[in-house]
Design a protein around this motif. Structure first.
Motif, PDB file in Angstrom:
ATOM      1  N   ASN A   1     -45.759  -5.275  12.552  1.00 31.77           N
ATOM      2  CA  ASN A   1     -45.413  -3.761  12.054  1.00 31.77           C
ATOM      3  C   ASN A   1     -44.969  -3.041  13.554  1.00 31.77           C
ATOM      4  OD1 ASN A   1     -45.908  -4.102   9.421  1.00 31.77           O
ATOM      5  ND2 ASN A   1     -48.004  -3.133   9.604  1.00 31.77           N
TER       6      ASN A   1
ATOM      7  N   LYS B   1     -41.203  -3.899  13.701  1.00 35.30           N
ATOM      8  CA  LYS B   1     -40.374  -3.410  12.647  1.00 35.30           C
ATOM      9  C   LYS B   1     -40.003  -1.962  12.888  1.00 35.30           C
ATOM     10  CE  LYS B   1     -41.437  -6.792   9.164  1.00 35.30           C
ATOM     11  NZ  LYS B   1     -42.210  -6.973   7.832  1.00 35.30           N
ATOM     12  N   HIS B   2     -41.432  -1.245  12.997  1.00 34.88           N
ATOM     13  CA  HIS B   2     -41.257   0.018  12.893  1.00 34.88           C
ATOM     14  C   HIS B   2     -41.360   1.117  14.111  1.00 34.88           C
ATOM     15  CE1 HIS B   2     -41.384  -0.820   8.547  1.00 34.88           C
ATOM     16  NE2 HIS B   2     -42.613  -1.660   8.765  1.00 34.88           N
TER      17      HIS B   2
ATOM     18  N   ALA C   1     -46.679   6.743  14.067  1.00 36.89           N
ATOM     19  CA  ALA C   1     -46.326   7.057  12.933  1.00 36.89           C
ATOM     20  C   ALA C   1     -47.384   7.966  12.146  1.00 36.89           C
ATOM     21  CB  ALA C   1     -46.173   5.655  12.119  1.00 36.89           C
TER      22      ALA C   1
ATOM     23  N   ARG D   1     -46.007   0.486   1.090  1.00 31.32           N
ATOM     24  CA  ARG D   1     -46.396   0.047   2.454  1.00 31.32           C
ATOM     25  C   ARG D   1     -47.425  -1.075   2.326  1.00 31.32           C
ATOM     26  NH1 ARG D   1     -43.900   3.354   6.313  1.00 31.32           N
ATOM     27  NH2 ARG D   1     -44.368   1.575   7.757  1.00 31.32           N
TER      28      ARG D   1
END
Length: 283
Positions: free
Chosen positions: A198, A201-202, A231, A241
């Motif tokens: 994660n 990716k984000h 985030a 998600r």
């Protein structure tokens, strides 16, 4: 009517029937019925009540059992689908994402040596996906069994893959093998790998730190922190998600505390930036 109540009714109906008959017989009908006739009528009355009331209760009991069996079958099917979704997400989905990253790297590669190296990485990743697919198919065809994993190999492999993509990974693992059961190892490794993926990716991070330390008795604490953009925790748990929800589900299954939070002032390593994933088992 509940299953338990039906069983009690079936158990007590004959007893209550004969008790009621004996009460009425001795209090109201004794002047009109002889003892012999009353004794002869008792089994007839019990059989009549059984034929009318208990047969209906038995049918209700069978219907309730069928409903329970269907519910258990549906629950088992849902658990199997959830497990399959986890395996696909933890293995094939992550490998395909890394494959797309390497394709992007190959597309922008100008150095022939770098392009050749990236091509070799692509071949290894494709082989890895192929092996994951074959393993998933074999697992579906065979009876469930506990997964034996080489401790920390999956995390180190993931760290190496992420570093190839430009993300610097620091491993600070102070948690000994003997402190965790086989199932705990599988679940913790899956959570750590998902948190690492994660971040790639984000988060848009440049650095990633994975830490694990033992506490008192069987306790431990594990964190995965990055120095990315961070985030909103509410968005992380939003519908669709699956990664964060699966991490949370794995931790809940083991009775661990799980949290995803923005890095704060106390997180000096990242300068207060990024996201921190925490997994903790209390002793």
């Amino acid at each position: 009517m509940t299953y338990k109540r039906l069983k009690w009714l079936i158990l007590w109906t004959p007893t209550l029937t004969i008790a009621l008959w004996e009460y009425l017989r001795h209090t109201l009908l004794l002047p009109y019925l002889s003892m012999d006739l009353g004794n002869a009528l008792a089994p007839v009355i019990v059989m009549t009540v059984t034929a009318t009331l208990l047969l209906r209760l038995f049918r209700m009991l069978e219907d309730t059992q069928d409903t329970l069996q269907r519910s258990k079958a549906a629950e088992a099917a849902f658990e199997e689908r959830e497990q399959l979704a986890r395996e696909l997400h933890d293995g094939i989905s992550q490998s395909l994402f890394l494959l797309s990253v390497k394709l992007d790297k190959l597309e922008h590669a100008k150095d022939p040596e770098l392009a050749a190296e990236t091509m070799g990485q692509l071949r290894r990743t494709v082989k890895h996906v192929y092996d994951d697919v074959r393993q998933s198919i074999a697992a579906l065809r065979s009876e469930p069994s506990r997964t034996d994993v080489q401790w920390m190999r999956a995390v180190r492999d993931m760290a190496a893959e992420l570093e190839l993509g430009g993300l610097r990974v620091e491993l600070d693992w102070q948690l000994a093998d003997a402190r965790l059961s086989g199932k705990e190892k599988v679940q913790l490794i899956a959570i750590v790998r998902e948190a690492m993926q994660n971040a790639r990716k984000h988060a848009g991070a440049s650095r990633l730190r994975v830490q694990a330390a033992a506490g008192g008795e069987a306790a431990f604490r594990c964190t995965v922190a990055d120095d990315g953009a961070g985030a909103d925790p509410e968005r992380l748990f939003a519908k669709g998600r699956y990664g964060v929800r699966m991490m949370q589900g794995r931790a809940a299954e083991m009775g661990w505390r799980f949290a995803v939070r923005p890095a704060g002032a106390d997180d000096a390593w990242s300068g207060g930036r990024g996201t921190v994933v925490e997994v903790e088992k209390e002793g």
